[in-house]
Design a protein around this motif. Structure first.
Motif, short mmCIF file in Angstrom:
data_model
loop_
_atom_site.label_atom_id
_atom_site.label_comp_id
_atom_site.label_asym_id
_atom_site.label_seq_id
_atom_site.Cartn_x
_atom_site.Cartn_y
_atom_site.Cartn_z
N HIS A 30 0.85 -1.21 0.00
CA HIS A 30 0.00 0.00 0.00
C HIS A 30 0.87 1.25 0.00
CE1 HIS A 30 -3.86 2.12 1.63
NE2 HIS A 30 -3.08 2.98 0.99
N HIS A 72 1.41 5.31 -2.20
CA HIS A 72 0.95 6.29 -3.20
C HIS A 72 2.19 6.90 -3.84
CE1 HIS A 72 -3.25 6.24 -1.66
NE2 HIS A 72 -2.63 5.95 -0.53
N ASP A 117 -8.82 3.34 -2.81
CA ASP A 117 -8.18 3.93 -1.63
C ASP A 117 -8.02 5.45 -1.77
OD1 ASP A 117 -6.83 3.70 0.98
OD2 ASP A 117 -5.17 4.54 -0.14
N ASP A 124 1.32 2.65 3.63
CA ASP A 124 0.42 3.74 3.22
C ASP A 124 1.23 5.02 2.97
OD1 ASP A 124 -1.79 5.10 2.39
OD2 ASP A 124 -2.83 5.07 4.32
ZN LIG Z 1 -3.58 4.99 1.09
#
Ligand SMILES: [Zn+2]
Ligand SMILES: [Zn+2]
Length: 428
Positions: free
Chosen positions: A62, A64, A154, A307
């Motif tokens: 996970h 970005h 997400d 994340d």
């Molecule tokens: Zn995320």
């Protein structure tokens, strides 16, 4: 290439011994105990790994990477640099780019950028719904052909329960894991931190734990009803974990991940209104954090994922209530995992399984193990080094880490992806 005399730990095969690894043509050729003779030829590179620990390359399911569209925050190349420096050899990147990765041309664009960067393996997640608008399912099959390994909206929840049901069924037909960001936005509303006594004290609007938990409950019910798997990402509350534990006990195909920041920090980190500690879901109470740590020990939690969410300095320099949610984490994922071993008494094999074999199995990808014949993705760590995170060592374009100034034990000294050294610590 040979890696010689290392402590080799591979949770996928339950191996933990001192030995040598032989790499040939991008694959693991052999893993042998140190007593075996080590042939090696003149023209092979040898890494003397005495005193070092060798793991399967770390998988972060996970992150970005912000490209296309938000290259001022991060791009595929700088994200790859950060991953390599953090010992991460596989990164699953989320679809909330601009344009959104909801069709094969965006998927292909990201994969082209990853190949140009040529460092770590980047595996895109496609959007669940077109434009992440929650209305029409995306072209999952075509994106899968183009190279996605999961689907996720997400950044946003899939709010419409009927769409979620169809998405789970559709994703399952393609063998794609659906990664669910659980948030009831009517409940989270304008909140910026965990709702409770501390949010009142700090005068900040709160996000109740229920905003996450009602969606975790919904997703497990839909998963049970359809018999399709669902993966709950960034679980942050004791209540969510209880729902997941009960669902698993009933045989429901639910899995979950937690982030390093929810495991190592709690809401009291916000006394100084540091916007680097503002993320969704918010840092929760000490009791929640304790429950997450127990969830690791009991095995309810399948994966630790960063994340990684880069934001530019001028965005994070705003007042706490208006700054964007998110913290970077690619370079601190493995250090955090090692801290769970060194400081919290969790087994090395156990914590490593959460960032190697477990995410590989859930995503249905190769890697995450040192089994002969697998991809030669390898992370080598010096367990004796202590180091302190400072901005100048962060390879991401953005520096918004809640761990700045913190000292970690265990430093990545080599990262090998597909048989190539993609990171080597200075002076080694
Ligand atoms: Zn995320
Ligand atoms: Zn999310």
């Amino acid at each position: 290439m040979w890696i010689k005399s290392a402590r080799i730990v591979d949770p996928g095969q339950q191996l933990d011994f001192t030995g040598n690894i032989h790499i040939e043509k991008g694959k693991i050729k052999a893993v042998e105990k140190a007593s075996s003779p080590m042939p090696g030829t003149m023209h092979e590179e040898v890494i003397d790994a005495r005193g070092l620990w060798v793991f399967p390359g770390i998988i972060d399911m996970h992150a970005h990477l912000r490209e296309p569209g938000y290259e001022y925050k991060e791009d595929v190349y700088t994200g790859s640099l950060a991953a390599a420096a953090g010992g991460v050899t596989t990164v699953v990147c989320m679809a909330n780019t601009e344009p959104i990765n909801d069709n094969p041309s965006v998927t292909k664009y990201i994969l082209d950028k990853a190949e140009e960067a040529g460092l770590v393996r980047i595996l895109p997640a496609g959007a669940v719904t077109k434009g992440q608008e929650g209305k029409v399912l995306s072209e999952m099959g075509l994106m899968k052909k183009a190279g996605i390994v999961a689907v996720s909206d997400d950044g946003k929840p899939v709010e419409d329960t009927s769409i979620m049901r169809r998405a789970l069924e559709y994703a399952a037909t393609f063998g794609l894991l659906l990664i669910s960001h659980c948030e009831d936005r009517r409940l989270s509303e304008a909140g910026v931190m965990n709702e409770g006594a501390l949010s009142s004290e700090l005068g900040l609007p709160g996000i109740p734990s229920a905003a996450e938990e009602v969606m975790v409950a919904r997703d497990t019910i839909i998963s049970s009803y359809t018999s399709c798997p669902v993966h709950i990402t960034h679980v942050s509350t004791q209540g969510s974990l209880e729902i997941i534990r009960n669902a698993k006990a009933k045989g429901i195909k639910v899995s979950c991940d937690v982030t390093p920041h929810h495991l190592l920090l709690d809401e009291t980190r916000l006394y100084d209104y540091d916007t680097n500690a503002k993320m969704y879901p918010p840092l929760r109470t000490g009791a929640d954090r304790k429950a997450l740590l127990q969830g690791l020990a009991s095995g309810v939690i399948d994966v630790i994922a960063s994340d990684h969410a880069p934001h530019a300095r001028d965005e994070k320099d705003l007042d706490f209530d208006v700054a964007p949610f998110g913290a970077i984490g690619l370079q601190t994922l493995l250090p955090a995992v090692l801290r769970l071993h060194f400081d919290y008494g969790l087994g090395l094999m156990q914590v490593l399984s959460l960032v190697t074999v477990n995410p590989a199995r859930l995503l249905g990808i190769d890697g995450g193990t040192l089994k002969p014949g697998s991809r030669a993705d390898i992370t080598i760590v010096d367990p004796s080094t202590n180091w302190t995170l400072s901005e100048d060592m962060i390879m991401s374009k953005s520096k918004n880490s809640p761990f700045l100034g913190e000292t970690f034990r265990g430093e990545v000294v080599y990262t090998i992806c597909n048989g190539q050294i993609v990171y080597r610590k200075n002076g080694i």
